[in-house]
Design a protein around this motif. Structure first.
Motif, PDB file in Angstrom:
ATOM      1  N   GLU A  87       0.818  -1.211   0.000  1.00  0.00           N
ATOM      2  CA  GLU A  87       0.000   0.000   0.000  1.00  0.00           C
ATOM      3  C   GLU A  87       0.854   1.264   0.000  1.00  0.00           C
ATOM      4  N   HIS A  88       1.964   1.234   0.688  1.00  0.00           N
ATOM      5  CA  HIS A  88       2.947   2.318   0.605  1.00  0.00           C
ATOM      6  C   HIS A  88       4.297   1.738   1.004  1.00  0.00           C
ATOM      7  N   GLY A  89       5.359   2.408   0.539  1.00  0.00           N
ATOM      8  CA  GLY A  89       6.691   1.846   0.698  1.00  0.00           C
ATOM      9  C   GLY A  89       7.104   1.083  -0.553  1.00  0.00           C
ATOM     10  N   VAL A  90       8.301   0.526  -0.529  1.00  0.00           N
ATOM     11  CA  VAL A  90       8.860  -0.165  -1.695  1.00  0.00           C
ATOM     12  C   VAL A  90       9.535  -1.455  -1.238  1.00  0.00           C
ATOM     13  N   VAL A  91       9.261  -2.539  -1.951  1.00  0.00           N
ATOM     14  CA  VAL A  91       9.889  -3.833  -1.703  1.00  0.00           C
ATOM     15  C   VAL A  91      10.619  -4.257  -2.971  1.00  0.00           C
ATOM     16  N   SER A  92      11.832  -4.758  -2.819  1.00  0.00           N
ATOM     17  CA  SER A  92      12.625  -5.215  -3.955  1.00  0.00           C
ATOM     18  C   SER A  92      12.874  -6.710  -3.867  1.00  0.00           C
ATOM     19  N   ALA A  93      12.796  -7.382  -5.021  1.00  0.00           N
ATOM     20  CA  ALA A  93      13.273  -8.752  -5.153  1.00  0.00           C
ATOM     21  C   ALA A  93      14.708  -8.676  -5.638  1.00  0.00           C
ATOM     22  N   VAL A  94      15.612  -9.319  -4.906  1.00  0.00           N
ATOM     23  CA  VAL A  94      17.047  -9.165  -5.147  1.00  0.00           C
ATOM     24  C   VAL A  94      17.677 -10.539  -5.369  1.00  0.00           C
ATOM     25  N   ALA A  95      18.336 -10.700  -6.512  1.00  0.00           N
ATOM     26  CA  ALA A  95      19.095 -11.927  -6.764  1.00  0.00           C
ATOM     27  C   ALA A  95      20.385 -11.878  -5.952  1.00  0.00           C
ATOM     28  N   VAL A  96      20.711 -12.977  -5.279  1.00  0.00           N
ATOM     29  CA  VAL A  96      21.899 -13.065  -4.420  1.00  0.00           C
ATOM     30  C   VAL A  96      22.816 -14.148  -4.968  1.00  0.00           C
ATOM     31  N   LEU A  97      24.030 -13.772  -5.365  1.00  0.00           N
ATOM     32  CA  LEU A  97      24.984 -14.733  -5.902  1.00  0.00           C
ATOM     33  C   LEU A  97      25.800 -15.380  -4.779  1.00  0.00           C
ATOM     34  N   HIS A  98      26.487 -16.469  -5.092  1.00  0.00           N
ATOM     35  CA  HIS A  98      27.234 -17.200  -4.073  1.00  0.00           C
ATOM     36  C   HIS A  98      28.352 -16.361  -3.460  1.00  0.00           C
ATOM     37  N   ASP A  99      28.889 -15.421  -4.228  1.00  0.00           N
ATOM     38  CA  ASP A  99      29.973 -14.584  -3.693  1.00  0.00           C
ATOM     39  C   ASP A  99      29.460 -13.372  -2.932  1.00  0.00           C
ATOM     40  N   GLY A 100      28.140 -13.287  -2.741  1.00  0.00           N
ATOM     41  CA  GLY A 100      27.561 -12.193  -1.970  1.00  0.00           C
ATOM     42  C   GLY A 100      27.097 -11.016  -2.786  1.00  0.00           C
ATOM     43  N   ARG A 101      27.448 -10.965  -4.070  1.00  0.00           N
ATOM     44  CA  ARG A 101      26.983  -9.859  -4.900  1.00  0.00           C
ATOM     45  C   ARG A 101      25.480  -9.956  -5.121  1.00  0.00           C
ATOM     46  N   THR A 102      24.853  -8.809  -5.302  1.00  0.00           N
ATOM     47  CA  THR A 102      23.407  -8.761  -5.458  1.00  0.00           C
ATOM     48  C   THR A 102      23.036  -7.827  -6.608  1.00  0.00           C
ATOM     49  N   VAL A 103      21.821  -8.007  -7.121  1.00  0.00           N
ATOM     50  CA  VAL A 103      21.235  -7.080  -8.086  1.00  0.00           C
ATOM     51  C   VAL A 103      19.716  -7.190  -7.986  1.00  0.00           C
ATOM     52  N   GLU A 104      19.055  -6.052  -8.033  1.00  0.00           N
ATOM     53  CA  GLU A 104      17.600  -6.051  -7.983  1.00  0.00           C
ATOM     54  C   GLU A 104      17.027  -6.600  -9.278  1.00  0.00           C
ATOM     55  N   ASN A 159      13.479 -11.020  -0.858  1.00  0.00           N
ATOM     56  CA  ASN A 159      12.503  -9.930  -0.885  1.00  0.00           C
ATOM     57  C   ASN A 159      12.758  -9.046   0.317  1.00  0.00           C
ATOM     58  N   VAL A 160      13.114  -7.789   0.078  1.00  0.00           N
ATOM     59  CA  VAL A 160      13.536  -6.888   1.145  1.00  0.00           C
ATOM     60  C   VAL A 160      12.880  -5.528   0.971  1.00  0.00           C
ATOM     61  N   ALA A 161      12.525  -4.914   2.090  1.00  0.00           N
ATOM     62  CA  ALA A 161      11.927  -3.585   2.058  1.00  0.00           C
ATOM     63  C   ALA A 161      13.000  -2.550   1.757  1.00  0.00           C
ATOM     64  N   GLN A 162      12.874  -1.917   0.619  1.00  0.00           N
ATOM     65  CA  GLN A 162      13.799  -0.860   0.230  1.00  0.00           C
ATOM     66  C   GLN A 162      13.464   0.430   0.968  1.00  0.00           C
ATOM     67  N   MET A 163      12.160   0.664   1.148  1.00  0.00           N
ATOM     68  CA  MET A 163      11.685   1.807   1.920  1.00  0.00           C
ATOM     69  C   MET A 163      10.534   1.345   2.801  1.00  0.00           C
ATOM     70  N   ALA A 164      10.482   1.854   4.009  1.00  0.00           N
ATOM     71  CA  ALA A 164       9.460   1.440   4.968  1.00  0.00           C
ATOM     72  C   ALA A 164       8.064   1.720   4.440  1.00  0.00           C
ATOM     73  N   GLY A 165       7.101   0.913   4.890  1.00  0.00           N
ATOM     74  CA  GLY A 165       5.737   1.128   4.426  1.00  0.00           C
ATOM     75  C   GLY A 165       4.754   0.183   5.075  1.00  0.00           C
ATOM     76  N   GLY A 166       3.680  -0.099   4.355  1.00  0.00           N
ATOM     77  CA  GLY A 166       2.641  -0.980   4.856  1.00  0.00           C
ATOM     78  C   GLY A 166       2.042  -1.793   3.730  1.00  0.00           C
ATOM     79  N   ALA A 167       1.397  -2.899   4.100  1.00  0.00           N
ATOM     80  CA  ALA A 167       0.854  -3.814   3.097  1.00  0.00           C
ATOM     81  C   ALA A 167      -0.318  -4.578   3.691  1.00  0.00           C
ATOM     82  N   ARG A 168      -1.023  -5.288   2.812  1.00  0.00           N
ATOM     83  CA  ARG A 168      -2.023  -6.273   3.221  1.00  0.00           C
ATOM     84  C   ARG A 168      -1.409  -7.650   2.980  1.00  0.00           C
ATOM     85  N   ARG A 169      -1.206  -8.400   4.052  1.00  0.00           N
ATOM     86  CA  ARG A 169      -0.594  -9.728   3.961  1.00  0.00           C
ATOM     87  C   ARG A 169      -1.677 -10.791   3.897  1.00  0.00           C
ATOM     88  N   ILE A 170      -1.509 -11.735   2.956  1.00  0.00           N
ATOM     89  CA  ILE A 170      -2.482 -12.817   2.785  1.00  0.00           C
ATOM     90  C   ILE A 170      -1.725 -14.134   2.651  1.00  0.00           C
TER      91      ILE A 170
END
Length: 233
Positions: A51-68, A93-104
């Motif tokens: 509902e507000h805020g931002v969530v990112s899905a981030v790929a995580v590699l074995h060496d620790g590198r990441t990319v959204e 899945n990580v919150a990039q900016m704080a916010g709120g949601a409806r969880r189901i």
């Protein structure tokens, strides 16, 4: 305030009966910046209609590198594919900016969608849009300059938040873009020199959105159907 209203765009797109059916299953939740919803390998037991805020899905590699890979705001759902079939998370899945949601609970949403074609259609269209975004991102990450990609990424953040300023460190932006911190610093300095943004101590302010759009690559508008519409100033 820029006029971005609370509420989830997908839920609001449903007719009253379907909207009430979804909301009857939903639990309102708040999330802090940096909160992790799923790690790779976790079962996706819940989905989150942001509902507000931002969530990112981030790929995580074995060496620790990441990319959204995907950014989700009030226009969408974090963990969306679990609304269609049981899922094991392949990204963080990580919150990039704080916010709120409806969880189901994902299983309950799947059952509801199976019995209500309009809900199923809305979710299917959104998942298809995410797939198109993923495909475009693959080309973007391979072919476009860091400044273009940063401008695109900042525009997407700006679309999803209330106000022109947000807190994002160079280290965090580098982890989202899959770039070196020095590369992101150079790109941010270039955007600042153009007058598009100011950047100081981890706080970015969008000064000239039109200039930021000119600096961004074509990928910003590629998946236009589900891009949030920011009200005119």
């Amino acid at each position: 305030m820029n006029g971005i209203s609370p509420g989830n765009r997908l839920i609001e797109a449903l007719d009253e009966a379907d909207r009430e059916a979804v909301l009857a299953l939903a639990c309102p939740v708040e999330f802090a910046q940096g909160q992790i919803f799923h790690e790779p390998g976790d079962p996706v037991d819940h989905v989150y209609f942001i509902e507000h805020g931002v969530v990112s899905a981030v790929a995580v590699l074995h060496d620790g590198r990441t990319v959204e890979t995907v950014m989700v705001g009030f226009e969408g759902v974090a963990g969306a594919t679990a609304a269609a079939t049981p899922q094991i998370a392949t990204t963080r899945n990580v919150a990039q900016m704080a916010g709120g949601a409806r969880r189901i609970e994902a299983a309950r949403l799947r059952a509801l969608a199976a019995s209500r074609p309009a809900i199923r259609a809305v979710l299917a269209a959104y998942i298809a849009a995410l797939q198109a975004e993923l495909e475009q991102s693959a080309a973007c990450n391979a072919l476009h300059r860091a400044e273009q990609r940063l401008a695109k990424w900042l525009l997407r953040c700006h679309d999803r938040v209330d106000g022109a300023a947000f807190n994002l460190t160079q280290e965090y932006m580098a982890s989202m873009l899959g770039s070196q911190r020095t590369t992101v610093n150079e790109a941010a300095q270039s955007l600042q020199k153009s007058g598009a943004i100011t950047y100081s101590r981890g706080r970015i302010t969008v000064l000239d959105r039109a200039a930021l759009e000119r600096a961004a690559c074509e990928c910003y508008r590629a998946a236009d159907a589900f891009r949030p519409r920011r009200p005119a100033a």
